[in-house]
Enzyme design. Structure first.
Site, PDB file in Angstrom:
ATOM      1  N   GLY A 169     -16.991  10.555   0.281  1.00  0.00           N
ATOM      2  CA  GLY A 169     -16.406   9.250  -0.050  1.00  0.00           C
ATOM      3  C   GLY A 169     -16.121   8.359   1.135  1.00  0.00           C
ATOM      4  N   ARG A 202       0.824  -1.218   0.000  1.00  0.00           N
ATOM      5  CA  ARG A 202       0.000   0.000   0.000  1.00  0.00           C
ATOM      6  C   ARG A 202       0.856   1.266   0.000  1.00  0.00           C
ATOM      7  NH1 ARG A 202      -4.027  -0.574   4.421  1.00  0.00           N
ATOM      8  NH2 ARG A 202      -4.536   1.536   3.758  1.00  0.00           N
ATOM      9  N   ILE A 205     -20.770   7.956  -4.438  1.00  0.00           N
ATOM     10  CA  ILE A 205     -21.314   7.370  -5.674  1.00  0.00           C
ATOM     11  C   ILE A 205     -22.563   6.552  -5.393  1.00  0.00           C
ATOM     12  CG2 ILE A 205     -19.238   7.358  -7.114  1.00  0.00           C
ATOM     13  CD1 ILE A 205     -18.793   4.433  -6.201  1.00  0.00           C
ATOM     14  N   GLU A 206     -22.809   6.278  -4.106  1.00  0.00           N
ATOM     15  CA  GLU A 206     -24.045   5.561  -3.756  1.00  0.00           C
ATOM     16  C   GLU A 206     -24.439   5.907  -2.329  1.00  0.00           C
ATOM     17  OE1 GLU A 206     -22.799   1.504  -4.377  1.00  0.00           O
ATOM     18  OE2 GLU A 206     -21.999   1.362  -2.336  1.00  0.00           O
ATOM     19  N   ASP A 227      -3.262   7.636   3.192  1.00  0.00           N
ATOM     20  CA  ASP A 227      -2.427   7.658   1.986  1.00  0.00           C
ATOM     21  C   ASP A 227      -1.642   8.948   1.783  1.00  0.00           C
ATOM     22  OD1 ASP A 227      -4.372   9.502   0.985  1.00  0.00           O
ATOM     23  OD2 ASP A 227      -5.542   7.870   0.104  1.00  0.00           O
ATOM     24  N   HIS A 283      -6.720   8.225  11.268  1.00  0.00           N
ATOM     25  CA  HIS A 283      -6.278   6.828  11.394  1.00  0.00           C
ATOM     26  C   HIS A 283      -4.789   6.637  11.131  1.00  0.00           C
ATOM     27  CE1 HIS A 283     -10.722   5.474  10.570  1.00  0.00           C
ATOM     28  NE2 HIS A 283     -10.530   5.896  11.802  1.00  0.00           N
ATOM     29  N   GLN A 296     -10.065   9.998   7.124  1.00  0.00           N
ATOM     30  CA  GLN A 296      -9.826   8.650   7.658  1.00  0.00           C
ATOM     31  C   GLN A 296      -8.718   7.971   6.854  1.00  0.00           C
ATOM     32  OE1 GLN A 296     -13.899   6.618   8.436  1.00  0.00           O
ATOM     33  NE2 GLN A 296     -14.354   8.380   7.149  1.00  0.00           N
ATOM     34  N   ASN A 297      -8.299   8.626   5.778  1.00  0.00           N
ATOM     35  CA  ASN A 297      -7.331   7.994   4.874  1.00  0.00           C
ATOM     36  C   ASN A 297      -5.909   8.104   5.418  1.00  0.00           C
ATOM     37  OD1 ASN A 297      -9.572   7.693   3.342  1.00  0.00           O
ATOM     38  ND2 ASN A 297      -9.053   9.251   1.831  1.00  0.00           N
ATOM     39  N   CYS A 331       9.726   1.113  22.168  1.00  0.00           N
ATOM     40  CA  CYS A 331       9.903   2.438  22.795  1.00  0.00           C
ATOM     41  C   CYS A 331       8.831   3.428  22.348  1.00  0.00           C
ATOM     42  CB  CYS A 331      11.293   3.002  22.520  1.00  0.00           C
ATOM     43  SG  CYS A 331      11.536   3.551  20.817  1.00  0.00           S
TER      44      CYS A 331
HETATM   45  C1  BJW Z   1     -16.773   7.188  -3.733  1.00  0.00           C
HETATM   46  C2  BJW Z   1     -16.007   7.058  -4.842  1.00  0.00           C
HETATM   47  C3  BJW Z   1     -15.852   8.197  -5.593  1.00  0.00           C
HETATM   48  C4  BJW Z   1     -16.027   5.139  -3.954  1.00  0.00           C
HETATM   49  N1  BJW Z   1     -16.443   9.285  -5.205  1.00  0.00           N
HETATM   50  N2  BJW Z   1     -17.379   8.228  -3.287  1.00  0.00           N
HETATM   51  C5  BJW Z   1     -19.667  -1.753  17.028  1.00  0.00           C
HETATM   52  C6  BJW Z   1     -20.297  -0.531  17.074  1.00  0.00           C
HETATM   53  C7  BJW Z   1     -19.579   0.589  17.138  1.00  0.00           C
HETATM   54  C8  BJW Z   1     -18.201   0.546  17.126  1.00  0.00           C
HETATM   55  C9  BJW Z   1     -17.584  -0.651  17.069  1.00  0.00           C
HETATM   56  C10 BJW Z   1     -18.313  -1.795  17.038  1.00  0.00           C
HETATM   57  N3  BJW Z   1     -17.431  -2.840  16.997  1.00  0.00           N
HETATM   58  C11 BJW Z   1     -16.180  -2.370  16.966  1.00  0.00           C
HETATM   59  C12 BJW Z   1     -16.246  -1.041  17.025  1.00  0.00           C
HETATM   60  C13 BJW Z   1     -15.165  -0.152  16.987  1.00  0.00           C
HETATM   61  C14 BJW Z   1     -14.510  -0.130  15.601  1.00  0.00           C
HETATM   62  C15 BJW Z   1     -15.559   0.021  14.501  1.00  0.00           C
HETATM   63  O1  BJW Z   1     -15.958   1.099  14.131  1.00  0.00           O
HETATM   64  N4  BJW Z   1     -16.029  -1.058  13.917  1.00  0.00           N
HETATM   65  C16 BJW Z   1     -17.087  -0.986  12.901  1.00  0.00           C
HETATM   66  C17 BJW Z   1     -16.671  -1.715  11.645  1.00  0.00           C
HETATM   67  C18 BJW Z   1     -18.364  -1.485  13.499  1.00  0.00           C
HETATM   68  N5  BJW Z   1     -13.676   1.046  15.630  1.00  0.00           N
HETATM   69  C19 BJW Z   1     -12.469   0.999  16.138  1.00  0.00           C
HETATM   70  O2  BJW Z   1     -11.972  -0.030  16.567  1.00  0.00           O
HETATM   71  C20 BJW Z   1     -11.734   2.315  16.213  1.00  0.00           C
HETATM   72  N6  BJW Z   1     -11.234   2.487  17.506  1.00  0.00           N
HETATM   73  C21 BJW Z   1     -12.045   2.737  18.555  1.00  0.00           C
HETATM   74  O3  BJW Z   1     -13.221   2.951  18.423  1.00  0.00           O
HETATM   75  O4  BJW Z   1     -11.388   2.710  19.768  1.00  0.00           O
HETATM   76  C22 BJW Z   1     -12.188   2.539  20.915  1.00  0.00           C
HETATM   77  C23 BJW Z   1     -12.650   1.073  20.952  1.00  0.00           C
HETATM   78  C24 BJW Z   1     -11.721   0.102  21.153  1.00  0.00           C
HETATM   79  C25 BJW Z   1     -12.132  -1.235  21.197  1.00  0.00           C
HETATM   80  C26 BJW Z   1     -13.469  -1.574  20.983  1.00  0.00           C
HETATM   81  C27 BJW Z   1     -14.382  -0.564  20.732  1.00  0.00           C
HETATM   82  C28 BJW Z   1     -13.960   0.767  20.716  1.00  0.00           C
HETATM   83  C29 BJW Z   1     -10.546   2.315  15.262  1.00  0.00           C
HETATM   84  C30 BJW Z   1     -10.971   2.291  13.844  1.00  0.00           C
HETATM   85  C31 BJW Z   1      -9.763   2.195  12.964  1.00  0.00           C
HETATM   86  C32 BJW Z   1     -10.169   2.004  11.520  1.00  0.00           C
HETATM   87  N7  BJW Z   1      -9.072   1.552  10.809  1.00  0.00           N
HETATM   88  C33 BJW Z   1      -9.208   1.347   9.374  1.00  0.00           C
HETATM   89  C34 BJW Z   1      -7.888   0.729   8.890  1.00  0.00           C
HETATM   90  C35 BJW Z   1      -6.841   1.773   8.852  1.00  0.00           C
HETATM   91  C36 BJW Z   1      -5.623   1.173   8.404  1.00  0.00           C
HETATM   92  C37 BJW Z   1      -5.406   1.080   6.969  1.00  0.00           C
HETATM   93  O5  BJW Z   1      -5.774   1.925   6.153  1.00  0.00           O
HETATM   94  O6  BJW Z   1      -4.771   0.111   6.710  1.00  0.00           O
HETATM   95  O7  BJW Z   1      -9.457   2.578   8.711  1.00  0.00           O
HETATM   96  S1  BJW Z   1     -10.564   0.365   8.885  1.00  0.00           S
HETATM   97  C38 BJW Z   1     -10.878   1.182   7.401  1.00  0.00           C
HETATM   98  O8  BJW Z   1     -12.204   1.749   7.448  1.00  0.00           O
HETATM   99  C39 BJW Z   1      -9.894   2.354   7.366  1.00  0.00           C
HETATM  100  C40 BJW Z   1     -10.772   3.466   6.898  1.00  0.00           C
HETATM  101  O9  BJW Z   1     -10.203   4.702   7.273  1.00  0.00           O
HETATM  102  C41 BJW Z   1     -12.077   3.170   7.561  1.00  0.00           C
HETATM  103  C42 BJW Z   1     -13.264   3.838   6.938  1.00  0.00           C
HETATM  104  O10 BJW Z   1     -13.476   3.378   5.662  1.00  0.00           O
HETATM  105  P1  BJW Z   1     -13.977   4.378   4.546  1.00  0.00           P
HETATM  106  O11 BJW Z   1     -12.998   5.446   4.349  1.00  0.00           O
HETATM  107  O12 BJW Z   1     -15.359   4.787   4.849  1.00  0.00           O
HETATM  108  O13 BJW Z   1     -13.883   3.449   3.250  1.00  0.00           O
HETATM  109  P2  BJW Z   1     -14.944   2.412   2.643  1.00  0.00           P
HETATM  110  O14 BJW Z   1     -14.226   1.549   1.688  1.00  0.00           O
HETATM  111  O15 BJW Z   1     -15.720   1.759   3.702  1.00  0.00           O
HETATM  112  O16 BJW Z   1     -15.969   3.344   1.857  1.00  0.00           O
HETATM  113  C43 BJW Z   1     -15.628   4.032   0.676  1.00  0.00           C
HETATM  114  C44 BJW Z   1     -16.805   4.874   0.265  1.00  0.00           C
HETATM  115  O17 BJW Z   1     -16.436   5.662  -0.844  1.00  0.00           O
HETATM  116  C45 BJW Z   1     -18.026   4.034  -0.170  1.00  0.00           C
HETATM  117  O18 BJW Z   1     -19.191   4.574   0.439  1.00  0.00           O
HETATM  118  C46 BJW Z   1     -18.076   4.232  -1.680  1.00  0.00           C
HETATM  119  O19 BJW Z   1     -19.407   4.221  -2.200  1.00  0.00           O
HETATM  120  C47 BJW Z   1     -17.453   5.595  -1.819  1.00  0.00           C
HETATM  121  N8  BJW Z   1     -16.798   5.857  -3.077  1.00  0.00           N
HETATM  122  N9  BJW Z   1     -15.578   5.681  -4.901  1.00  0.00           N
HETATM  123  C48 BJW Z   1     -17.183   9.313  -4.068  1.00  0.00           C
HETATM  124  N10 BJW Z   1     -15.121   8.138  -6.730  1.00  0.00           N
HETATM  125 ZN    ZN Z   2      12.351   1.746  19.694  1.00  0.00          ZN
END
Ligand code: BJW
Ligand code: ZN
Length: 292
Positions: A238, A95, A265-266, A132, A147, A129-130, A158
């Site tokens: 997005g 990535r 887009i949706e 990149d 994130h 949230q990105n 450390c």
């Molecule tokens: C377009 C387009 C175009 C396409 N034009 N649009 C239950 C309830 C509530 C919370 C939780 C739960 N169970 C667990 C949790 C907590 C958990 C969570 O939210 N889980 C859910 C899945 C339910 N959250 C966490 O753990 C967070 N920490 C936290 O809350 O700490 C306290 C806690 C600890 C322990 C337990 C509970 C709480 C941390 C979240 C970290 C998220 N990390 C990631 C990975 C990052 C690393 C990496 O990049 O490698 O972050 S996950 C992934 O999803 C990434 C993204 O930032 C994030 C969001 O995704 P995003 O950006 O929305 O992308 P997509 O793919 O989902 O959507 C793309 C959109 O674009 C789509 O809608 C398309 O239609 C659109 N699109 N092309 C416009 N051209």
């Molecule tokens: Zn170190």
């Protein structure tokens, strides 16, 4: 009550309250939204993977969310790293290489130009949230990376956080990270993965990224929450709005009276909460909205 339950209850309450109010009067009228935006003083742009899709960076949910046989989100966990740091580093190496070759698109650039144009008459914050780095490369200045960032590492021992743009990040990862599903396993010895350079430490490095189950950095979260609670207009761009805490930012802003417009887009689960919904690729739609 667990934090998960708390988020879920809070959001369900918000969703039912706000969707009752909003469902009747959602609009896609760009002219009226532009008028609202013109008089706004505090603007937040909350972005997700969709804004980088047109730069060739796969989103998480949907067709592009697989790397080899793994869902990208399954590798973004501390458990996955503990179990197989070699596999997780290959995934992040891949990535890093993809994002380094990608260019900010017309969506990122429209936001950066908008910030520059309104530097003196509006407070504009980009919360992404990105990981990149494309908003920063487009020129966004007031940027909150919720994130983390692909080009930062954190020592597991450390805890030192450093910027690292090396390509590859270590010799053993050169030529690794191919995304095709024919690749099986990953067996780079841990000692050959990136390590802390401090002589007194030498700990294994990990990407400085917030994985599932990990809390966001308090200062980062505070900054985001401060901008969200001060904004009079929020653009949600997005994102699928399913990952917390980011997923509740815009519904909360809408519930306290800020104007929220979604660009996607949706439709997403949060769409009914918002005043405006603009359907289409954000690389096309954002320049139309932010150009004047
Ligand atoms: C377009 C387009 C175009 C396409 N034009 N649009 C239950 C309830 C509530 C919370 C939780 C739960 N169970 C667990 C949790 C907590 C958990 C969570 O939210 N889980 C859910 C899945 C339910 N959250 C966490 O753990 C967070 N920490 C936290 O809350 O700490 C306290 C806690 C600890 C322990 C337990 C509970 C709480 C941390 C979240 C970290 C998220 N990390 C990631 C990975 C990052 C690393 C990496 O990049 O490698 O972050 S996950 C992934 O999803 C990434 C993204 O930032 C994030 C969001 O995704 P995003 O950006 O929305 O992308 P997509 O793919 O989902 O959507 C793309 C959109 O674009 C789509 O809608 C398309 O239609 C659109 N699109 N092309 C416009 N051209
Ligand atoms: Zn170190």
């Amino acid at each position: 009550m667990s934090l998960c339950m708390f988020y879920r209850n809070l959001n369900n309450n918000l969703l039912s309250k706000v969707s009752t109010i909003m469902a009747k009067r959602q609009s896609s009228d760009m002219t009226t939204f532009k008028e609202v935006l013109r008089s706004a003083k505090n603007v937040v742009i909350l972005s997700g993977a969709g804004i980088s899709a047109e730069s060739g960076i796969p989103t998480f949910r949907g067709a592009g969310g697989l790397w080899r046989k793994y869902q990208a989100t399954a590798l973004a966990t501390p458990g996955a790293f503990r179990e197989n740091p070699s596999l997780v580093w290959e995934f992040y190496h891949y990535r890093r290489e993809v994002a380094a070759k990608a260019q900010p698109n017309t969506g990122h650039l429209a936001i950066a130009k908008y910030e520059e144009k309104h530097a003196t008459d509006k407070n504009i914050t980009v919360i992404t949230q990105n990981v990149d780095g494309l908003h920063a490369r487009a020129g966004s200045k007031s940027l909150v990376e919720l994130h983390g960032n692909l080009y930062k590492t954190r020592c597991t021992k450390c805890k030192e956080v450093l910027v690292n743009t090396d390509s590859p990040i270590c010799e053993a990862l050169a030529g690794k990270g191919a995304p095709d599903s024919a690749q099986i396993g990953s067996d780079i010895p841990v000692k050959s993965l990136p390590h802390c350079q401090k002589a007194s430490c030498g700990g294994l490095l990990r990407p400085h990224i917030v994985w599932f189950g990990e809390g966001l950095e308090p200062e980062v979260l505070n900054k985001a929450e401060a901008a969200m609670s001060a904004c009079d207009v929020c653009l949600v761009v997005g994102t699928s709005s399913v990952v917390y805490p980011a997923a509740m930012f815009a519904p909360q802003a809408a519930a306290r009276g800020a104007t929220v417009a979604e660009f996607n887009i949706e439709p997403t689960p949060a769409t009914p909460e918002f005043h405006y919904y603009f359907e289409g690729p954000c690389g096309t739609v954002l320049p139309l909205v932010l150009s004047d």
